[in-house]
Design an enzyme around this catalytic site. Structure first.
Site, short mmCIF file in Angstrom:
data_model
loop_
_atom_site.label_atom_id
_atom_site.label_comp_id
_atom_site.label_asym_id
_atom_site.label_seq_id
_atom_site.Cartn_x
_atom_site.Cartn_y
_atom_site.Cartn_z
N PHE A 1 -21.35 -7.51 18.21
CA PHE A 1 -22.75 -7.28 18.59
C PHE A 1 -23.56 -7.00 17.32
O PHE A 1 -23.18 -6.16 16.51
CB PHE A 1 -22.81 -6.09 19.54
CG PHE A 1 -24.09 -5.97 20.29
CD1 PHE A 1 -24.27 -6.58 21.52
CD2 PHE A 1 -25.14 -5.23 19.76
CE1 PHE A 1 -25.46 -6.46 22.21
CE2 PHE A 1 -26.35 -5.11 20.45
CZ PHE A 1 -26.51 -5.72 21.68
N ASP B 1 -15.71 0.08 19.29
CA ASP B 1 -16.92 0.11 20.10
C ASP B 1 -16.52 -0.24 21.54
O ASP B 1 -15.94 -1.31 21.79
CB ASP B 1 -17.94 -0.89 19.55
CG ASP B 1 -19.28 -0.78 20.26
OD1 ASP B 1 -19.28 -0.55 21.48
OD2 ASP B 1 -20.31 -0.95 19.60
N TYR C 1 -25.66 2.80 29.34
CA TYR C 1 -26.46 2.07 30.34
C TYR C 1 -25.81 0.80 30.84
O TYR C 1 -26.39 0.08 31.63
CB TYR C 1 -27.86 1.75 29.78
CG TYR C 1 -27.89 1.07 28.43
CD1 TYR C 1 -27.63 -0.28 28.31
CD2 TYR C 1 -28.17 1.80 27.27
CE1 TYR C 1 -27.64 -0.90 27.08
CE2 TYR C 1 -28.19 1.19 26.03
CZ TYR C 1 -27.92 -0.16 25.94
OH TYR C 1 -27.92 -0.77 24.71
N LYS C 2 -24.59 0.49 30.37
CA LYS C 2 -23.91 -0.72 30.87
C LYS C 2 -23.01 -0.33 32.04
O LYS C 2 -23.51 0.05 33.08
CB LYS C 2 -23.18 -1.41 29.73
CG LYS C 2 -24.18 -1.98 28.71
CD LYS C 2 -23.55 -2.53 27.45
CE LYS C 2 -24.65 -3.02 26.50
NZ LYS C 2 -24.19 -3.18 25.13
N ARG D 1 -24.01 -15.77 30.96
CA ARG D 1 -23.08 -14.66 31.04
C ARG D 1 -23.20 -13.98 32.40
O ARG D 1 -24.30 -13.66 32.85
CB ARG D 1 -23.44 -13.68 29.92
CG ARG D 1 -22.40 -12.67 29.59
CD ARG D 1 -22.82 -11.89 28.37
NE ARG D 1 -24.00 -11.06 28.64
CZ ARG D 1 -24.25 -9.91 28.04
NH1 ARG D 1 -23.42 -9.45 27.12
NH2 ARG D 1 -25.34 -9.22 28.34
C1 LIG Z 1 -24.98 -2.96 24.09
C2 LIG Z 1 -24.33 -2.78 22.78
C3 LIG Z 1 -24.93 -2.01 21.78
C4 LIG Z 1 -26.30 -1.43 22.01
O1 LIG Z 1 -26.67 -0.48 21.06
P1 LIG Z 1 -27.98 0.38 21.30
O2 LIG Z 1 -28.03 1.27 20.15
O3 LIG Z 1 -27.81 1.06 22.63
O4 LIG Z 1 -29.14 -0.54 21.40
C5 LIG Z 1 -24.26 -1.85 20.58
N1 LIG Z 1 -23.05 -2.42 20.38
C6 LIG Z 1 -22.44 -3.17 21.32
C7 LIG Z 1 -21.10 -3.76 21.06
C8 LIG Z 1 -23.07 -3.38 22.54
O5 LIG Z 1 -22.49 -4.14 23.47
#
Ligand SMILES: *Cc1c(COP(=O)(O)O)cnc(C)c1O
Length: 417
Positions: free
Chosen positions: A128, A197, A222-223, A376
Protein backbone atom coordinates in the site's frame (compact mmCIF):
# COMPACT_ATOMS: atom_id res chain seq x y z
CA UNK A 1 -24.89 -24.61 -8.39
CA UNK A 2 -27.86 -22.30 -8.78
CA UNK A 3 -29.35 -19.46 -6.76
CA UNK A 4 -31.40 -21.83 -4.59
CA UNK A 5 -28.23 -23.67 -3.61
CA UNK A 6 -26.75 -20.37 -2.43
CA UNK A 7 -29.89 -19.62 -0.40
CA UNK A 8 -29.63 -23.11 1.14
CA UNK A 9 -26.01 -22.47 2.15
CA UNK A 10 -27.14 -19.30 3.96
CA UNK A 11 -29.92 -21.17 5.73
CA UNK A 12 -27.40 -23.72 7.02
CA UNK A 13 -24.80 -21.09 7.99
CA UNK A 14 -24.23 -20.90 11.78
CA UNK A 15 -22.76 -17.38 11.36
CA UNK A 16 -25.85 -16.04 9.58
CA UNK A 17 -27.39 -14.39 12.70
CA UNK A 18 -24.35 -12.08 13.00
CA UNK A 19 -25.54 -10.10 9.97
CA UNK A 20 -28.18 -8.68 12.28
CA UNK A 21 -25.48 -6.84 14.22
CA UNK A 22 -25.17 -4.48 11.21
CA UNK A 23 -27.34 -1.72 9.84
CA UNK A 24 -27.05 -2.39 6.11
CA UNK A 25 -28.99 -0.59 3.37
CA UNK A 26 -31.85 -2.82 2.23
CA UNK A 27 -31.01 -3.37 -1.44
CA UNK A 28 -27.24 -3.09 -1.42
CA UNK A 29 -24.81 -5.98 -1.85
CA UNK A 30 -21.85 -4.57 0.00
CA UNK A 31 -18.52 -6.04 -1.10
CA UNK A 32 -16.29 -3.20 0.07
CA UNK A 33 -15.91 -3.93 3.78
CA UNK A 34 -12.16 -4.19 3.14
CA UNK A 35 -12.15 -0.47 2.35
CA UNK A 36 -14.81 0.84 4.73
CA UNK A 37 -16.46 -1.67 7.07
CA UNK A 38 -20.25 -1.53 7.45
CA UNK A 39 -22.05 0.25 10.30
CA UNK A 40 -22.74 -1.88 13.38
CA UNK A 41 -26.23 -1.35 14.85
CA UNK A 42 -24.71 -0.50 18.23
CA UNK A 43 -22.54 2.36 16.98
CA UNK A 44 -25.06 5.18 16.51
CA UNK A 45 -26.49 4.73 20.02
CA UNK A 46 -23.08 4.41 21.63
CA UNK A 47 -21.68 7.48 19.87
CA UNK A 48 -24.84 9.45 20.81
CA UNK A 49 -24.31 8.41 24.43
CA UNK A 50 -20.66 9.45 24.39
CA UNK A 51 -21.60 12.81 22.89
CA UNK A 52 -24.75 13.70 24.81
CA UNK A 53 -24.09 12.03 28.16
CA UNK A 54 -20.36 11.64 28.63
CA UNK A 55 -19.39 14.86 26.88
CA UNK A 56 -22.61 16.89 27.20
CA UNK A 57 -23.37 16.14 30.83
CA UNK A 58 -20.14 14.73 32.23
CA UNK A 59 -17.95 17.36 30.54
CA UNK A 60 -14.32 17.21 31.57
CA UNK A 61 -15.04 14.84 34.48
CA UNK A 62 -15.59 12.09 31.92
CA UNK A 63 -11.85 11.73 31.40
CA UNK A 64 -12.00 9.98 34.79
CA UNK A 65 -15.63 8.98 35.36
CA UNK A 66 -16.17 7.51 31.87
CA UNK A 67 -12.54 6.27 31.72
CA UNK A 68 -11.86 8.15 28.49
CA UNK A 69 -8.20 8.29 29.38
CA UNK A 70 -7.76 4.50 29.20
CA UNK A 71 -9.73 3.97 25.96
CA UNK A 72 -6.55 3.38 23.87
CA UNK A 73 -5.54 0.49 26.13
CA UNK A 74 -9.07 -0.86 26.74
CA UNK A 75 -9.96 -1.14 23.07
CA UNK A 76 -6.38 -2.25 22.36
CA UNK A 77 -6.94 -5.21 24.67
CA UNK A 78 -10.05 -6.18 22.70
CA UNK A 79 -8.16 -5.98 19.40
CA UNK A 80 -5.38 -8.07 20.96
CA UNK A 81 -7.82 -11.00 21.10
CA UNK A 82 -8.33 -10.77 17.34
CA UNK A 83 -4.63 -10.60 16.38
CA UNK A 84 -3.04 -13.09 18.77
CA UNK A 85 -1.44 -10.47 21.02
CA UNK A 86 -1.32 -10.47 24.81
CA UNK A 87 -3.29 -8.19 27.11
CA UNK A 88 -1.53 -4.86 27.64
CA UNK A 89 0.37 -5.16 24.34
CA UNK A 90 -1.85 -3.17 21.94
CA UNK A 91 -2.91 0.48 21.87
CA UNK A 92 -5.34 2.35 19.64
CA UNK A 93 -3.95 5.63 18.35
CA UNK A 94 -3.56 7.91 15.36
CA UNK A 95 -3.72 6.58 11.81
CA UNK A 96 -1.99 3.60 10.24
CA UNK A 97 0.34 5.96 8.38
CA UNK A 98 1.56 7.55 11.63
CA UNK A 99 1.85 4.18 13.34
CA UNK A 100 3.99 2.86 10.48
CA UNK A 101 6.33 5.76 11.21
CA UNK A 102 6.47 5.02 14.93
CA UNK A 103 7.13 1.29 14.76
CA UNK A 104 9.51 1.44 11.80
CA UNK A 105 11.50 4.13 13.61
CA UNK A 106 11.77 1.92 16.70
CA UNK A 107 12.73 -1.09 14.61
CA UNK A 108 15.48 0.96 12.93
CA UNK A 109 16.76 2.15 16.33
CA UNK A 110 17.03 -1.45 17.50
CA UNK A 111 18.71 -2.53 14.27
CA UNK A 112 21.16 0.40 14.45
CA UNK A 113 22.29 -0.82 17.86
CA UNK A 114 22.26 -4.60 17.27
CA UNK A 115 23.41 -4.81 13.65
CA UNK A 116 24.66 -1.42 12.39
CA UNK A 117 26.17 -2.99 9.25
CA UNK A 118 22.67 -3.73 7.90
CA UNK A 119 21.62 -0.73 5.80
CA UNK A 120 18.44 -1.70 3.95
CA UNK A 121 14.72 -1.83 4.66
CA UNK A 122 12.89 -4.31 2.43
CA UNK A 123 9.27 -4.12 1.32
CA UNK A 124 7.15 -4.96 -1.73
CA UNK A 125 6.57 -2.59 -4.63
CA UNK A 126 2.92 -3.68 -4.50
CA UNK A 127 2.57 -2.66 -0.84
CA UNK A 128 0.00 0.00 0.00
CA UNK A 129 1.58 3.31 -1.09
CA UNK A 130 1.31 5.15 2.24
CA UNK A 131 3.50 2.50 3.92
CA UNK A 132 6.11 2.99 1.19
CA UNK A 133 5.94 6.79 1.33
CA UNK A 134 6.46 6.82 5.11
CA UNK A 135 9.22 4.22 4.93
CA UNK A 136 11.04 6.04 2.18
CA UNK A 137 11.00 9.32 4.12
CA UNK A 138 12.21 7.64 7.30
CA UNK A 139 14.93 5.74 5.44
CA UNK A 140 16.14 8.98 3.90
CA UNK A 141 16.34 10.67 7.34
CA UNK A 142 18.17 7.73 8.92
CA UNK A 143 20.51 6.93 6.05
CA UNK A 144 18.90 3.63 5.05
CA UNK A 145 17.98 2.42 1.57
CA UNK A 146 14.43 1.24 0.91
CA UNK A 147 14.59 -1.79 -1.40
CA UNK A 148 11.33 -2.86 -3.06
CA UNK A 149 10.89 -6.37 -4.42
CA UNK A 150 8.49 -7.35 -7.20
CA UNK A 151 7.88 -10.84 -5.89
CA UNK A 152 8.02 -12.40 -2.39
CA UNK A 153 10.57 -14.89 -3.75
CA UNK A 154 13.15 -12.07 -3.99
CA UNK A 155 13.04 -11.35 -0.25
CA UNK A 156 15.20 -14.23 0.93
CA UNK A 157 18.23 -13.17 -1.11
CA UNK A 158 18.23 -9.76 0.62
CA UNK A 159 17.80 -10.83 4.24
CA UNK A 160 21.50 -11.00 5.15
CA UNK A 161 21.71 -7.24 4.54
CA UNK A 162 18.25 -6.34 5.83
CA UNK A 163 17.69 -4.29 8.98
CA UNK A 164 13.89 -4.42 8.78
CA UNK A 165 11.52 -6.42 6.59
CA UNK A 166 8.24 -4.47 6.35
CA UNK A 167 5.34 -6.38 4.81
CA UNK A 168 1.59 -6.11 4.63
CA UNK A 169 0.20 -9.51 5.51
CA UNK A 170 -2.65 -9.37 2.96
CA UNK A 171 -1.96 -7.40 -0.23
CA UNK A 172 -4.61 -4.72 -0.81
CA UNK A 173 -4.76 -5.26 -4.59
CA UNK A 174 -4.60 -9.02 -5.00
CA UNK A 175 -5.48 -10.34 -1.55
CA UNK A 176 -2.24 -12.38 -1.49
CA UNK A 177 -1.72 -13.64 2.08
CA UNK A 178 1.82 -14.07 3.37
CA UNK A 179 2.64 -16.93 5.73
CA UNK A 180 3.52 -14.66 8.65
CA UNK A 181 5.00 -17.42 10.83
CA UNK A 182 7.40 -18.81 8.24
CA UNK A 183 8.43 -15.42 6.81
CA UNK A 184 9.12 -14.10 10.32
CA UNK A 185 11.08 -17.23 11.26
CA UNK A 186 13.22 -16.89 8.13
CA UNK A 187 13.83 -13.17 8.75
CA UNK A 188 14.89 -13.85 12.34
CA UNK A 189 17.15 -16.72 11.35
CA UNK A 190 18.93 -14.31 9.01
CA UNK A 191 19.05 -11.47 11.54
CA UNK A 192 16.29 -9.12 10.28
CA UNK A 193 13.43 -7.57 12.25
CA UNK A 194 9.85 -7.64 10.95
CA UNK A 195 7.09 -5.02 10.76
CA UNK A 196 3.71 -6.44 9.77
CA UNK A 197 0.86 -4.29 8.47
CA UNK A 198 -2.43 -5.99 9.35
CA UNK A 199 -4.79 -3.53 7.59
CA UNK A 200 -6.37 -6.20 5.40
CA UNK A 201 -5.96 -9.09 7.83
CA UNK A 202 -7.10 -7.93 11.30
CA UNK A 203 -10.68 -9.18 11.61
CA UNK A 204 -10.50 -10.93 8.23
CA UNK A 205 -8.10 -13.82 8.80
CA UNK A 206 -6.88 -15.35 12.07
CA UNK A 207 -3.67 -13.51 13.03
CA UNK A 208 -1.28 -14.91 15.61
CA UNK A 209 1.40 -12.30 16.34
CA UNK A 210 2.75 -14.08 19.39
CA UNK A 211 2.61 -17.49 17.73
CA UNK A 212 4.57 -16.08 14.78
CA UNK A 213 7.01 -14.38 17.19
CA UNK A 214 6.61 -11.15 15.19
CA UNK A 215 8.38 -7.92 16.20
CA UNK A 216 6.03 -5.01 15.38
CA UNK A 217 2.54 -4.71 13.89
CA UNK A 218 0.09 -1.97 12.97
CA UNK A 219 -3.35 -1.96 11.40
CA UNK A 220 -6.44 -0.10 10.46
CA UNK A 221 -9.69 0.47 12.40
CA UNK A 222 -12.09 1.26 9.56
CA UNK A 223 -11.72 -1.84 7.37
CA UNK A 224 -12.55 -5.29 8.76
CA UNK A 225 -12.80 -3.88 12.31
CA UNK A 226 -15.81 -1.77 11.27
CA UNK A 227 -14.73 1.31 13.23
CA UNK A 228 -16.15 3.89 10.81
CA UNK A 229 -14.61 6.44 8.45
CA UNK A 230 -11.31 7.80 9.75
CA UNK A 231 -11.36 5.43 12.71
CA UNK A 232 -8.15 5.43 14.77
CA UNK A 233 -5.66 2.65 14.04
CA UNK A 234 -3.84 0.20 16.33
CA UNK A 235 -0.29 -0.77 17.06
CA UNK A 236 1.45 -3.76 18.69
CA UNK A 237 5.04 -4.17 19.83
CA UNK A 238 6.55 -7.44 20.98
CA UNK A 239 7.20 -7.40 24.74
CA UNK A 240 10.86 -8.16 24.00
CA UNK A 241 11.31 -4.82 22.23
CA UNK A 242 8.75 -2.55 23.81
CA UNK A 243 10.89 -0.98 26.52
CA UNK A 244 14.10 -0.66 24.52
CA UNK A 245 13.39 2.62 22.76
CA UNK A 246 10.86 5.39 22.96
CA UNK A 247 9.29 6.15 19.62
CA UNK A 248 10.07 9.50 17.96
CA UNK A 249 6.58 11.09 18.25
CA UNK A 250 7.10 11.25 22.01
CA UNK A 251 4.04 13.26 23.04
CA UNK A 252 2.61 13.66 26.52
CA UNK A 253 0.17 10.72 26.33
CA UNK A 254 3.17 8.42 25.97
CA UNK A 255 4.84 9.96 29.03
CA UNK A 256 5.14 7.93 32.23
CA UNK A 257 3.20 10.63 34.13
CA UNK A 258 1.55 13.06 31.69
CA UNK A 259 -0.07 15.18 34.38
CA UNK A 260 3.18 15.87 36.18
CA UNK A 261 3.59 18.35 33.33
CA UNK A 262 7.35 18.09 33.60
CA UNK A 263 9.50 19.60 30.83
CA UNK A 264 11.48 16.40 30.26
CA UNK A 265 10.16 13.29 28.47
CA UNK A 266 10.12 10.01 30.39
CA UNK A 267 8.48 7.17 28.40
CA UNK A 268 5.65 5.14 29.92
CA UNK A 269 6.32 1.45 30.52
CA UNK A 270 5.15 -0.85 27.76
CA UNK A 271 3.18 -0.07 24.63
CA UNK A 272 1.56 3.06 26.12
CA UNK A 273 4.74 4.91 25.18
CA UNK A 274 3.55 4.60 21.57
CA UNK A 275 0.73 7.05 22.28
CA UNK A 276 1.41 10.62 21.25
CA UNK A 277 -1.46 13.06 21.84
CA UNK A 278 -4.94 13.09 23.33
CA UNK A 279 -7.01 10.03 22.36
CA UNK A 280 -9.84 10.50 19.82
CA UNK A 281 -12.60 9.60 22.29
CA UNK A 282 -15.57 9.58 19.89
CA UNK A 283 -13.67 7.68 17.22
CA UNK A 284 -12.30 5.05 19.60
CA UNK A 285 -15.78 4.59 21.10
CA UNK A 286 -17.15 3.86 17.61
CA UNK A 287 -14.25 1.50 16.95
CA UNK A 288 -15.06 -0.40 20.14
CA UNK A 289 -18.54 -1.16 18.75
CA UNK A 290 -16.96 -2.47 15.55
CA UNK A 291 -14.50 -4.69 17.40
CA UNK A 292 -17.37 -6.00 19.56
CA UNK A 293 -19.10 -7.32 16.42
CA UNK A 294 -16.06 -9.50 15.77
CA UNK A 295 -15.84 -10.63 19.37
CA UNK A 296 -19.54 -11.59 19.14
CA UNK A 297 -18.42 -14.23 16.62
CA UNK A 298 -16.50 -15.98 19.42
CA UNK A 299 -19.79 -17.65 20.42
CA UNK A 300 -20.16 -18.99 16.85
CA UNK A 301 -16.72 -20.52 16.32
CA UNK A 302 -14.75 -17.26 16.29
CA UNK A 303 -12.23 -16.17 13.72
CA UNK A 304 -11.63 -19.72 12.55
CA UNK A 305 -15.30 -20.09 11.60
CA UNK A 306 -15.24 -16.64 9.96
CA UNK A 307 -12.16 -17.65 8.00
CA UNK A 308 -13.77 -20.85 6.73
CA UNK A 309 -16.86 -18.95 5.59
CA UNK A 310 -14.73 -16.23 3.99
CA UNK A 311 -12.83 -18.85 1.99
CA UNK A 312 -16.05 -20.58 0.97
CA UNK A 313 -17.43 -17.22 -0.24
CA UNK A 314 -14.37 -16.26 -2.28
CA UNK A 315 -14.10 -19.83 -3.66
CA UNK A 316 -17.74 -19.68 -4.78
CA UNK A 317 -17.07 -16.27 -6.34
CA UNK A 318 -14.02 -17.59 -8.21
CA UNK A 319 -15.91 -20.68 -9.44
CA UNK A 320 -18.78 -18.55 -10.75
CA UNK A 321 -16.42 -16.13 -12.48
CA UNK A 322 -14.58 -19.08 -14.02
CA UNK A 323 -17.75 -20.56 -15.45
CA UNK A 324 -19.78 -17.44 -16.33
CA UNK A 325 -17.28 -14.65 -17.09
CA UNK A 326 -14.63 -15.90 -19.52
CA UNK A 327 -13.41 -12.34 -20.22
CA UNK A 328 -12.17 -11.89 -16.65
CA UNK A 329 -8.93 -13.00 -15.03
CA UNK A 330 -8.80 -13.82 -11.33
CA UNK A 331 -5.90 -11.84 -9.82
CA UNK A 332 -6.22 -13.35 -6.32
CA UNK A 333 -4.47 -16.60 -5.34
CA UNK A 334 -6.67 -19.65 -5.96
CA UNK A 335 -4.81 -21.50 -3.19
CA UNK A 336 -6.98 -21.03 -0.07
CA UNK A 337 -3.91 -20.82 2.16
CA UNK A 338 -2.62 -17.78 0.26
CA UNK A 339 -5.87 -15.83 -0.24
CA UNK A 340 -7.17 -13.16 2.14
CA UNK A 341 -10.83 -12.14 2.34
CA UNK A 342 -11.30 -10.68 -1.14
CA UNK A 343 -11.46 -11.59 -4.79
CA UNK A 344 -9.75 -9.35 -7.34
CA UNK A 345 -10.46 -9.47 -11.05
CA UNK A 346 -9.02 -7.85 -14.13
CA UNK A 347 -10.33 -7.58 -17.64
CA UNK A 348 -9.29 -6.10 -20.99
CA UNK A 349 -10.68 -2.58 -20.60
CA UNK A 350 -13.12 -0.49 -18.62
CA UNK A 351 -12.48 -1.83 -15.09
CA UNK A 352 -13.48 1.52 -13.55
CA UNK A 353 -16.67 1.82 -15.60
CA UNK A 354 -17.65 -1.79 -14.88
CA UNK A 355 -17.34 -1.14 -11.14
CA UNK A 356 -19.49 2.01 -11.53
CA UNK A 357 -22.14 0.10 -13.50
CA UNK A 358 -22.23 -2.52 -10.74
CA UNK A 359 -22.64 0.18 -8.09
CA UNK A 360 -25.64 1.56 -9.98
CA UNK A 361 -27.13 -1.92 -9.73
CA UNK A 362 -26.49 -1.93 -5.96
CA UNK A 363 -23.36 -4.10 -5.97
CA UNK A 364 -20.62 -2.13 -4.22
CA UNK A 365 -17.07 -3.23 -4.90
CA UNK A 366 -14.19 -0.95 -5.78
CA UNK A 367 -11.59 -0.17 -8.37
CA UNK A 368 -7.84 0.00 -7.84
CA UNK A 369 -5.69 1.59 -10.54
CA UNK A 370 -2.50 -0.17 -11.61
CA UNK A 371 -1.33 -2.63 -14.12
CA UNK A 372 -3.56 -4.36 -14.54
CA UNK A 373 -6.46 -2.24 -13.23
CA UNK A 374 -8.30 -4.23 -10.60
CA UNK A 375 -11.97 -4.79 -9.77
CA UNK A 376 -11.88 -5.61 -6.08
CA UNK A 377 -14.57 -7.39 -4.06
CA UNK A 378 -14.12 -7.82 -0.33
CA UNK A 379 -16.14 -10.38 1.58
CA UNK A 380 -16.98 -9.88 5.24
CA UNK A 381 -18.26 -13.19 6.62
CA UNK A 382 -19.99 -11.34 9.48
CA UNK A 383 -22.57 -10.08 6.99
CA UNK A 384 -21.82 -11.27 3.43
CA UNK A 385 -24.20 -14.05 2.35
CA UNK A 386 -23.66 -16.77 -0.24
CA UNK A 387 -26.62 -15.41 -2.15
CA UNK A 388 -24.91 -12.01 -2.28
CA UNK A 389 -22.04 -13.62 -4.18
CA UNK A 390 -24.43 -15.35 -6.54
CA UNK A 391 -26.36 -12.13 -7.20
CA UNK A 392 -23.18 -10.03 -7.58
CA UNK A 393 -21.89 -12.35 -10.30
CA UNK A 394 -25.32 -12.32 -11.95
CA UNK A 395 -25.21 -8.51 -12.06
CA UNK A 396 -21.68 -8.56 -13.44
CA UNK A 397 -22.79 -10.93 -16.21
CA UNK A 398 -25.65 -8.53 -17.05
CA UNK A 399 -23.35 -5.48 -17.06
CA UNK A 400 -21.10 -7.25 -19.57
CA UNK A 401 -23.77 -8.91 -21.73
CA UNK A 402 -25.73 -5.65 -22.16
CA UNK A 403 -22.57 -3.53 -22.62
CA UNK A 404 -23.97 -1.35 -19.81
CA UNK A 405 -20.51 -0.31 -18.70
CA UNK A 406 -19.92 1.53 -21.98
CA UNK A 407 -22.45 4.23 -21.00
CA UNK A 408 -20.71 7.58 -20.68
CA UNK A 409 -21.92 8.28 -17.13
CA UNK A 410 -19.72 5.46 -15.81
CA UNK A 411 -16.47 6.95 -17.09
CA UNK A 412 -16.14 10.06 -14.90
CA UNK A 413 -13.95 9.48 -11.86
CA UNK A 414 -14.72 10.94 -8.41
CA UNK A 415 -12.04 12.30 -6.07
CA UNK A 416 -12.05 8.98 -4.21
CA UNK A 417 -12.03 5.81 -6.33
C1 LIG B 1 -5.83 1.03 4.33
C2 LIG B 1 -4.38 0.93 4.49
C3 LIG B 1 -3.65 1.99 5.04
C4 LIG B 1 -4.35 3.29 5.37
O1 LIG B 1 -3.57 4.15 6.14
P1 LIG B 1 -4.25 5.45 6.75
O2 LIG B 1 -3.18 6.09 7.51
O3 LIG B 1 -5.42 4.98 7.58
O4 LIG B 1 -4.78 6.28 5.65
C5 LIG B 1 -2.28 1.83 5.22
N1 LIG B 1 -1.67 0.68 4.86
C6 LIG B 1 -2.34 -0.37 4.34
C7 LIG B 1 -1.63 -1.63 3.99
C8 LIG B 1 -3.72 -0.26 4.13
O5 LIG B 1 -4.39 -1.28 3.59
Amino acid sequence: MNRDDAVALDQADPLAPLRNLFDLPEKTIYLDGNSLGALPRATAGRVAEVVTQEWGQGLIESWNTASWITLPQRVGDKIARIIGAGQGEVVVADSTSLNVYKVLASALSIAAEDSPERRIVVSERSNFPTDLYIASSLCRDRGYELVLVDSPSEIEGLLDRTAVLMLTEVNYRTGYLHDMASVTALAHERGALTVWDLCHSAGAVPVDLRGADADFAIGCGYKFLNGGPGSPAFLWVSPRHVDRFSQPLSGWMGHAAPFEMSPGYRPAEGVSRYLSGTPAVIGISALECGVDTLLAAEAHGGLQALREKSLALTRLFADLVGSRLPGFTIESPLDDARRGSQLSLSTGEGAYAIVQALIERGVVGDFRAGSPDILRFGVTPLYTRYVDIWDAVDHLVAVMDNDEWRAERFWTRGAVT
